[in-house]
Design an enzyme around this catalytic site. Sequence first.
Site, mmCIF file in Angstrom:
data_model
loop_
_atom_site.group_PDB
_atom_site.id
_atom_site.type_symbol
_atom_site.label_atom_id
_atom_site.label_comp_id
_atom_site.label_asym_id
_atom_site.label_seq_id
_atom_site.Cartn_x
_atom_site.Cartn_y
_atom_site.Cartn_z
ATOM 1 N N SER A 48 7.169 -1.634 0.408
ATOM 2 C CA SER A 48 7.919 -0.868 -0.585
ATOM 3 C C SER A 48 7.479 -1.171 -2.009
ATOM 4 O O SER A 48 7.693 -0.363 -2.904
ATOM 5 C CB SER A 48 9.423 -1.155 -0.428
ATOM 6 O OG SER A 48 9.666 -2.550 -0.526
ATOM 7 N N GLY A 67 11.886 -3.695 3.090
ATOM 8 C CA GLY A 67 11.282 -3.981 1.795
ATOM 9 C C GLY A 67 10.330 -5.156 1.870
ATOM 10 O O GLY A 67 10.669 -6.190 2.440
ATOM 11 N N THR A 68 9.147 -4.986 1.291
ATOM 12 C CA THR A 68 8.117 -6.028 1.310
ATOM 13 C C THR A 68 7.015 -5.630 0.338
ATOM 14 O O THR A 68 6.851 -4.453 0.044
ATOM 15 C CB THR A 68 7.515 -6.196 2.728
ATOM 16 O OG1 THR A 68 8.464 -6.795 3.591
ATOM 17 C CG2 THR A 68 6.289 -7.082 2.727
ATOM 18 N N THR A 69 6.275 -6.607 -0.152
ATOM 19 C CA THR A 69 5.013 -6.352 -0.842
ATOM 20 C C THR A 69 3.951 -7.244 -0.220
ATOM 21 O O THR A 69 4.074 -8.471 -0.255
ATOM 22 C CB THR A 69 5.119 -6.649 -2.350
ATOM 23 O OG1 THR A 69 6.155 -5.849 -2.921
ATOM 24 C CG2 THR A 69 3.808 -6.320 -3.049
ATOM 25 N N LYS A 125 5.367 -14.088 5.815
ATOM 26 C CA LYS A 125 4.909 -12.766 6.242
ATOM 27 C C LYS A 125 3.407 -12.728 6.518
ATOM 28 O O LYS A 125 2.862 -11.661 6.783
ATOM 29 C CB LYS A 125 5.268 -11.722 5.179
ATOM 30 C CG LYS A 125 6.765 -11.631 4.900
ATOM 31 C CD LYS A 125 7.074 -10.589 3.861
ATOM 32 C CE LYS A 125 8.575 -10.567 3.554
ATOM 33 N NZ LYS A 125 8.916 -9.558 2.527
#
EC number: 3.4.25.1
Length: 277
Positions: free
Chosen positions: A172, A43-45, A76
Amino acid sequence: MAAVSVFQAPVGGFSFDNCRRNAVLEADFAKKGFKLPKARKTGTTIAGVVYKDGIVLGADTRATEGMVVADKNCSKIHFISPNIYCCGAGTAADTDMTTQLISSNLELHSLTTGRLPRVVTANRMLKQMLFRYQGYIGAALVLGGVDVTGPHLYSIYPHGSTDKLPYVTMGSGSLAAMAVFEDKFRPDMEEEEAKKLVSEAIAAGIFNDLGSGSNIDLCVISKSKLDFLRPYSVPNKKGTRFGRYRCEKGTTAVLTEKVTPLELEVLEEIVQTMDTS
């Protein structure tokens, strides 16, 4: 292998041979009490946008291990070269090691040529490496930078395909972030407008995706400067504790009390002396 492909007539459509193979393997493993491994949920944006003078990259700071938040404040946005940075989504180890390797190769390229690397060079190195491993390296990247030809922004998928666009999102939470971009993006934005837009896009991913969360980091790249804003904003601030939530001793009345002594039998007793010399 070449002879087989020459003498066999080409057949159109999809091949589902591997699906049947997987079903047989799963049935065989089930008899032995084993289960097939499941795909890793990540999960990441991450997002990026091109503005009038450069690039703005953004990312959240939540790292997850399944349904557990492993790190609330991980970075990130990775360094590639002084004029190029890269946001990573997917498996954290893969994104870290991939960006470090490409950064090292670009430094060698820069020393050989005597000039700053171009963004398209980093994009080519990344896509060729990821394509070589056929998607087994779980790194989805947003690459941005400014070189002699101007600002450039790329999205790089784990299988090696790339897109060059004025605004990109991955991870995600990318659907929520893309909705913000499609609603508010316009060409030739000022720096503050671009920073606010990327921040809103990452915040949309944070509030609409459980795999994204914590803070918002931004990286602003132009020909004249590089700003790494960590954190740029904290949308999920921890609440302030206004008092103690533990009751004082004796607050709850004790109605009855019973103490039962334990009867233990010592079977073996070993005493070791400590050497103090």
